[in-house]
Structures are given as structure tokens and as C-alpha cells.
Design a protein around this motif. Structure first.
Motif, PDB file in Angstrom:
ATOM      1  N   ARG A 147       0.943  -1.165  -0.018  1.00 14.60           N
ATOM      2  CA  ARG A 147       0.159   0.080  -0.006  1.00 14.60           C
ATOM      3  C   ARG A 147       1.033   1.318  -0.051  1.00 14.60           C
ATOM      4  NH1 ARG A 147      -3.438  -0.277   5.022  1.00 14.60           N
ATOM      5  NH2 ARG A 147      -4.513   1.464   4.241  1.00 14.60           N
ATOM      6  N   SER A 148       0.341   2.265  -0.859  1.00 16.48           N
ATOM      7  CA  SER A 148       1.155   3.532  -0.643  1.00 16.48           C
ATOM      8  C   SER A 148       0.219   4.650  -0.848  1.00 16.48           C
ATOM      9  CB  SER A 148       2.335   3.502  -1.830  1.00 16.48           C
ATOM     10  OG  SER A 148       1.410   3.574  -3.092  1.00 16.48           O
ATOM     11  N   ARG A 149       0.845   5.772  -0.337  1.00 11.61           N
ATOM     12  CA  ARG A 149       0.320   7.000  -0.230  1.00 11.61           C
ATOM     13  C   ARG A 149       1.327   8.153  -0.430  1.00 11.61           C
ATOM     14  NH1 ARG A 149      -3.544   4.366  -0.494  1.00 11.61           N
ATOM     15  NH2 ARG A 149      -5.708   4.351   0.598  1.00 11.61           N
ATOM     16  N   ILE A 150       0.959   9.235  -0.840  1.00  6.81           N
ATOM     17  CA  ILE A 150       1.770  10.277  -1.073  1.00  6.81           C
ATOM     18  C   ILE A 150       2.352  10.840   0.166  1.00  6.81           C
ATOM     19  CG2 ILE A 150       0.890  11.340  -3.330  1.00  6.81           C
ATOM     20  CD1 ILE A 150      -0.654  13.532  -1.787  1.00  6.81           C
ATOM     21  N   PRO A 151       3.548  11.279   0.398  1.00  3.61           N
ATOM     22  CA  PRO A 151       4.078  11.654   1.717  1.00  3.61           C
ATOM     23  C   PRO A 151       3.337  12.780   2.328  1.00  3.61           C
ATOM     24  CG  PRO A 151       5.634  12.387  -0.023  1.00  3.61           C
ATOM     25  CD  PRO A 151       4.411  11.626  -0.765  1.00  3.61           C
ATOM     26  N   LEU A 152       3.487  13.129   3.419  1.00  6.47           N
ATOM     27  CA  LEU A 152       2.854  14.246   4.171  1.00  6.47           C
ATOM     28  C   LEU A 152       3.343  15.688   3.764  1.00  6.47           C
ATOM     29  CD1 LEU A 152       2.496  13.355   7.830  1.00  6.47           C
ATOM     30  CD2 LEU A 152       0.969  13.676   6.443  1.00  6.47           C
ATOM     31  N   THR A 153       4.695  15.580   3.211  1.00  5.20           N
ATOM     32  CA  THR A 153       5.215  16.895   2.568  1.00  5.20           C
ATOM     33  C   THR A 153       4.360  17.313   1.487  1.00  5.20           C
ATOM     34  OG1 THR A 153       6.814  15.654   1.339  1.00  5.20           O
ATOM     35  CG2 THR A 153       7.834  16.415   3.323  1.00  5.20           C
ATOM     36  N   GLU A 154       3.534  16.505   0.544  1.00  6.66           N
ATOM     37  CA  GLU A 154       2.827  16.838  -0.353  1.00  6.66           C
ATOM     38  C   GLU A 154       1.495  16.956  -0.039  1.00  6.66           C
ATOM     39  OE1 GLU A 154       3.786  14.239  -3.784  1.00  6.66           O
ATOM     40  OE2 GLU A 154       5.820  14.182  -3.253  1.00  6.66           O
ATOM     41  N   PHE A 155       1.090  16.963   1.213  1.00  8.35           N
ATOM     42  CA  PHE A 155      -0.207  16.665   1.488  1.00  8.35           C
ATOM     43  C   PHE A 155      -0.687  17.715   2.417  1.00  8.35           C
ATOM     44  CE2 PHE A 155      -3.354  14.104   3.862  1.00  8.35           C
ATOM     45  CZ  PHE A 155      -4.141  13.499   3.063  1.00  8.35           C
ATOM     46  N   VAL A 156      -0.046  17.997   3.357  1.00 12.02           N
ATOM     47  CA  VAL A 156      -0.364  19.309   4.461  1.00 12.02           C
ATOM     48  C   VAL A 156       0.437  20.654   4.121  1.00 12.02           C
ATOM     49  CG1 VAL A 156      -0.817  19.742   6.748  1.00 12.02           C
ATOM     50  CG2 VAL A 156      -1.061  17.292   5.815  1.00 12.02           C
ATOM     51  N   PHE A 157      -0.099  21.780   4.024  1.00 14.50           N
ATOM     52  CA  PHE A 157       0.638  22.755   3.961  1.00 14.50           C
ATOM     53  C   PHE A 157       0.405  23.956   5.119  1.00 14.50           C
ATOM     54  CE2 PHE A 157      -0.352  21.088   0.087  1.00 14.50           C
ATOM     55  CZ  PHE A 157       0.827  20.384  -0.620  1.00 14.50           C
ATOM     56  N   SER A 158       1.350  24.788   5.273  1.00  8.73           N
ATOM     57  CA  SER A 158       1.183  26.110   6.212  1.00  8.73           C
ATOM     58  C   SER A 158       1.802  27.397   5.608  1.00  8.73           C
ATOM     59  CB  SER A 158       1.964  25.693   7.709  1.00  8.73           C
ATOM     60  OG  SER A 158       1.409  24.594   8.136  1.00  8.73           O
ATOM     61  N   ASP A 159       1.313  28.162   6.059  1.00  5.85           N
ATOM     62  CA  ASP A 159       1.590  29.773   5.533  1.00  5.85           C
ATOM     63  C   ASP A 159       1.327  29.908   4.274  1.00  5.85           C
ATOM     64  OD1 ASP A 159       2.306  30.456   8.050  1.00  5.85           O
ATOM     65  OD2 ASP A 159       4.278  29.594   7.635  1.00  5.85           O
ATOM     66  N   SER A 160       1.712  29.022   3.130  1.00  7.69           N
ATOM     67  CA  SER A 160       1.361  29.273   1.753  1.00  7.69           C
ATOM     68  C   SER A 160       1.388  27.779   0.994  1.00  7.69           C
ATOM     69  CB  SER A 160       2.391  30.045   0.993  1.00  7.69           C
ATOM     70  OG  SER A 160       3.393  29.288   1.144  1.00  7.69           O
ATOM     71  N   TRP A 161       0.584  27.817  -0.154  1.00  7.24           N
ATOM     72  CA  TRP A 161       0.188  26.494  -0.935  1.00  7.24           C
ATOM     73  C   TRP A 161       1.777  26.051  -1.162  1.00  7.24           C
ATOM     74  CZ3 TRP A 161      -3.499  23.458  -1.412  1.00  7.24           C
ATOM     75  CH2 TRP A 161      -3.684  22.533  -2.207  1.00  7.24           C
ATOM     76  N   GLN A 162       2.044  24.779  -0.995  1.00  4.93           N
ATOM     77  CA  GLN A 162       3.237  24.069  -1.203  1.00  4.93           C
ATOM     78  C   GLN A 162       4.279  24.366  -0.181  1.00  4.93           C
ATOM     79  OE1 GLN A 162       3.524  21.721  -3.362  1.00  4.93           O
ATOM     80  NE2 GLN A 162       1.276  21.646  -4.017  1.00  4.93           N
TER      81      GLN A 162
END
Length: 195
Positions: free
Chosen positions: A176-191
């Protein structure tokens, strides 16, 4: 079972939830298990308590199951016949005054996830499918125009993956796989990753 490989421990129901296609054709749901699926769905949150989720449900061997099975795409038709139950999730699109009901699809999604997690809690599995003929389902069950068939869910007990065609066996055994949290949750600005 294939528990989620998560960065922190998850609740067992979440970690153990996955969508196998190998289902045991001998297992039948008890009345209590079957009812519990829909009680779980009924108690899902919804926008303004509008409760837009509706379901059409059949157990293997009854006419509802057979009609639902007949709406499935070729890719799902073969393996889904082993499910203990097939369930059609339908979203209510307008209120009783004919006004558009906001978040109907979202509400159906929340209710369906409750249904799926209840299945996991019962020691079962559930596989959600978009591969079905919506128009055929609408016609087969007389679904009104202000409701939209959205998903078919196969519920059952895990089965033997060796009974699946080779291409599906490979999917069944793949990690099973999912995209990493680094590509999934953002703060301050998009990406700008939060984690």
C-alpha cells in the motif's frame, strides 16, 4: 492484512482498512453485521444534519445483490460476485423544497467511510468502486432524478488472492502507498509543507 505504513501510529480501524478484491465466497454477513454497517453510516456527520446519504443494499443470493452485480464494469464484475454484500451509495442532491443541497456528495462520502470502518471493526473488508453503470443502477432501482448513484461497495471477508486473475493478484499483493505528508499538508502558503 496490510496495515498502513504511517509516520505515527494510527487507530487500528484506520491502519487496517484497505480495499482487497479477494473475498471469501462462503462467508455470509449476520443480520447484526449487516445492520451495523448502516447504523454506522446513519450516524456520520453531515452539513446542517441534512443526512444526504442513501443506500441500496443486497446480500449475496438475493435479487438486489444480483441487480447491483449486473451494473458493475467488466473489471469489477468478476471478483465482486464473491462479496457477502453489495451496497450502492446514493447522494441526495436537493432538499424537499427542490433547492440544491450543499455537500451531498461529501455527506455520502462521510457516511460511506463510517460504513467501511464498521466493516473493518467487524473483521470484514470493503472495497469501494466507481466502476459501475450509473444509468443502469438508476433504472434498475427506480432512483429519482434528485438522487445520484455514486459508488458501489463490496463488503465481505478476506479471501484467497490466488483465486484472482494474475493482474489482480499483483495488485492484491502490492504494498500500500500514499503520497508523503510533505505533499499533502501545507502551512503559511500553498506547497509549503507543514511536516
Amino acid at each position: 492484512m496490510k496495515p498502513a505504513d504511517s509516520s505515527v501510529p494510527l487507530q487500528p480501524l484506520l491502519a487496517e482498512r484497505w480495499s482487497p478484491r479477494a473475498l471469501d465466497p462462503e462467508v455470509e454477513l449476520t443480520d447484526k453485521q449487516f445492520t451495523a454497517l448502516f447504523e454506522a453510516a446513519r450516524w456520520a456527520p453531515s452539513w446542517g444534519n441534512t443526512q444526504p446519504a442513501r443506500y441500496i443494499a443486497g446480500r449475496r443470493g438475493d435479487s438486489t445483490f444480483d441487480k447491483l452485480h449486473g451494473t458493475l464494469s467488466r473489471g469489477n464484475h468478476g471478483w465482486a460476485g464473491n462479496a457477502s454484500a453489495l451496497v450502492l451509495g446514493v447522494a441526495k442532491l436537493s432538499n424537499d423544497d427542490g433547492e440544491t443541497l450543499p455537500y451531498g456528495e461529501y455527506g455520502l462520502g462521510l457516511a460511506t467511510e463510517n460504513l467501511v470502518l464498521q466493516a473493518v471493526g467487524e473483521g470484514l473488508v470493503a472495497h469501494q468502486m466507481a466502476g459501475f453503470d450509473r444509468d443502469a443502477a438508476r433504472e434498475a432501482f427506480g432512483i429519482p432524478a434528485d438522487y445520484e448513484p455514486m459508488v458501489v461497495i463490496a463488503v465481505g471477508a478476506p479471501g484467497d488472492a490466488e483465486q484472482l486473475p494474475e493482474r489482480l493478484r499483483e495488485k492484491e499483493s502490492a504494498p500500500r502507498s500514499r503520497i508523503p505528508l510533505t505533499e499533502f499538508v501545507f502551512s503559511d502558503s500553498w506547497q509549503e509543507p507543514t511536516f
